[in-house]
Design a protein around this motif. Sequence first.
Motif: not given
Length: 422
Positions: A257, A260, A262, A265, A294, A297
């Motif tokens: 996960w 992921t 961009d 997400v 991030r 994420q």
Amino acid sequence: MDLFQDLKDRGLIYQHTDEQALRKRLASSPITLYCGFDPTADSLHIGSLLPILILKRFQLAGHKPIALVGGGTGLIGDPSGKVSERVLNPKEIVEEWADKIKAQLSRFLDFERKENPAIIANNYDWLGSLQVIGFLRDIGKNFPLGTMLAKESVETRMSKGISYTEFSYMILQSYDYMKLNELHGCELQVGGSDQWGNITAGIELIRRTTVDQDKEMYGLTMPLVTKSDGVKFGKTEGGAVWLDPAKTSPYKFYQFWLNTDDRDVVKFLKYFTFLSLAEISALADELEREPEKRKAQRTLAAEVTKLVHGQEALLRAEKITNALFGGGLNGLSASEIEEGLSDVPSAELESPEISFVDLLVQAGVVSSKRQARESIENGAIYINDLRYNDLETPVPQLERLDGKYLVVRRGKKNYYLIKFMQ
């Protein structure tokens, strides 16, 4: 909360029966709904997570979910979404897998709550005792052949071949819906978009066999989860991402996960977390402003890992991640080192009484002594987070993690795990 609208705003509704009627029914009183999970392995994978969470969303909204384990249909095989015939597994194996899947489902649905406890069912309980003559007379006659052939799950397989066994799957799933309606008053079936033909076939079977012609049944499907890079969702270089921590460790699950794209997400936050849409919108804004952080994420990885594996496993996954990518390997236990580096090249050495150059060659970090010397002199070799550029470093003096491990890194991303047997 308007559950239907929330599902719609999250992009979780792909097909449905009459929207106005379904909205009215959901608003009037709690509804009983079901989703089926065939035991095709000893664990569910994240492809099943979306329908599981749909059931959970309904339960949290006050409705009554039924998780149907396909102990019967799992012996047949669903042709939906498949380009070739499934391998038929022995009855004993399917029973064992069904029991494991029951246990997994109990981690997401509450079977003990007073108001609207979830129900776990196994369709082998009614399919296993069917008599073929009676079933064909009473149930089979309600399925026009032309209608069955026109269903997408069958039509797409006709050119490549489909056995009568898999062709009959639609009838069995329809019968499940009818039995759950009789036994539990189930009025709604949910599933992936590839199940729409089976769902509508079940609704039609109930319409044809019920004495109450005013009875209305409902169906709803979720979209197929796709990734923007074209890679199939739920697949990694190591294979499928499983919900069983023994098959996919919480660390690897967390990493899936965390990595992921961009472009995906925000969609996945809507699909797989219970964060509000306002919270997700704020994360989307941060992603737009500061994509390098991030945060979206990290939030996604934390929320889904905690949901599937619990808070303790999440903290462990975060600890391993921070150690591997932010330094601090000395704080990891032996089991955490093995979990975090389970998919990197590894070697077991009998004795540390070798030169530093020979160590790198024997462990497969480099292919030759010449390459070892060049990498060391260029500062490309790290041992347990520390750069080593001394050719004469005595191997016995290298500090081993947990008394037996060396984590070697060549360059920025190439990790190797060395375990000393003494």
